[in-house]
Design a protein around this motif. Structure first.
Motif, PDB file in Angstrom:
ATOM      1  N   HIS A   7     -70.228 -22.007 -12.929  1.00 26.57           N
ATOM      2  CA  HIS A   7     -70.654 -20.686 -13.351  1.00 26.57           C
ATOM      3  C   HIS A   7     -69.735 -19.760 -12.828  1.00 26.57           C
ATOM      4  O   HIS A   7     -68.905 -20.022 -12.093  1.00 26.57           O
ATOM      5  N   ASP A  24     -71.166 -24.494  -6.953  1.00 25.59           N
ATOM      6  CA  ASP A  24     -71.692 -24.235  -5.548  1.00 25.59           C
ATOM      7  C   ASP A  24     -71.694 -25.646  -4.733  1.00 25.59           C
ATOM      8  O   ASP A  24     -71.988 -26.623  -5.449  1.00 25.59           O
ATOM      9  N   HIS A  76     -66.749 -21.384 -10.789  1.00 24.95           N
ATOM     10  CA  HIS A  76     -66.644 -22.413  -9.348  1.00 24.95           C
ATOM     11  C   HIS A  76     -68.076 -23.158  -9.694  1.00 24.95           C
ATOM     12  O   HIS A  76     -69.099 -22.767 -10.464  1.00 24.95           O
TER      13      HIS A  76
HETATM   14 FE   LIG Z   1     -72.304 -19.820  -7.252  1.00 24.85          FE
END
Ligand SMILES: [Fe+2]
Ligand SMILES: O=C(O)CCC(=O)C(=O)O
Length: 195
Positions: A127, A72, A70
């Protein structure tokens, strides 16, 4: 607030200073007129949340992610990672790289909101976290977001003929709404604002 609440409050305040210093340095690096460009974008009611993650020992790490790939949706995420066990990886040029453990160090992950505002000069990395057969793992992530009622878009100073805007303007609240679905479907929400 109890002792944990106080400690967390102090911690997020201190991390907030680190992220403001860092964002000012980043604005400088981009040669923006205003060093406070990113800091001011948070608005009157920015959102901060803290995620404390516990990754239990897993007998079959090849089958289970600690946290699946994903990006952020933050401006930045300030991460305190376990200094006894790794597992965090970032994707670069199609290869997963281990993020090294550096004890007593905070790790800052650039989030989607900075990628958008910097018109893609700063990238929000994909990540993930792997599970471990022997050791459990802990992390504390402080997420800093622009006020959900505000809109974000690439800085006008980073848009020109050679480099047109790569992302469309989006209300932060709407971005959040899309973000959860994208995560469950394994898609990257930033792709929904790419021009
Ligand atoms: Fe994350
Ligand atoms: O646990 C970690 O090291 C990373 C956590 C993370 O990527 C997240 O919470 O968004």
């Amino acid at each position: 607030m109890g002792t944990t609440g106080n400690a967390l409050h102090e911690y997020t305040k201190k991390c907030g200073e680190v992220k403001d210093d860092l964002l000012r340095a980043m604005a400088k690096l981009l040669e923006l007129d205003d060093d406070d460009y990113f800091v001011e974008h948070f608005g009157d009611k920015p959102l901060t949340d803290v995620r404390c993650s516990y990754y239990p020992v897993c007998p079959r790490p090849e089958l289970v992610f600690g946290l699946k790939p994903h990006c952020d949706a933050t401006v930045v995420t300030v991460l305190l990672v376990d200094d006894r066990v790794g597992g965090l990886q970032v994707l670069k040029d199609g290869v997963w790289w281990d993020v090294p453990i550096v004890p007593h160090t905070l790790l800052v992950i650039i989030g989607d909101q900075t990628e958008i505002m910097s018109n893609g000069i700063f990238k929000s990395p994909v990540h993930r976290v792997l599970t471990n057969t022997k050791k459990e793992r802990l992390s504390v992530a402080v997420d800093y977001y622009v006020d959900p009622e505000r809109e974000i878009e690439p800085s006008a100073q980073l848009v020109n003929e050679k480099r047109p805007a790569l992302y469309s303007k989006v209300k932060v609240k709407d971005y959040f709404a899309r973000s959860y679905n994208a995560f469950t479907e394994g898609k990257m929400v930033i792709d929904t604002v790419k021009i």
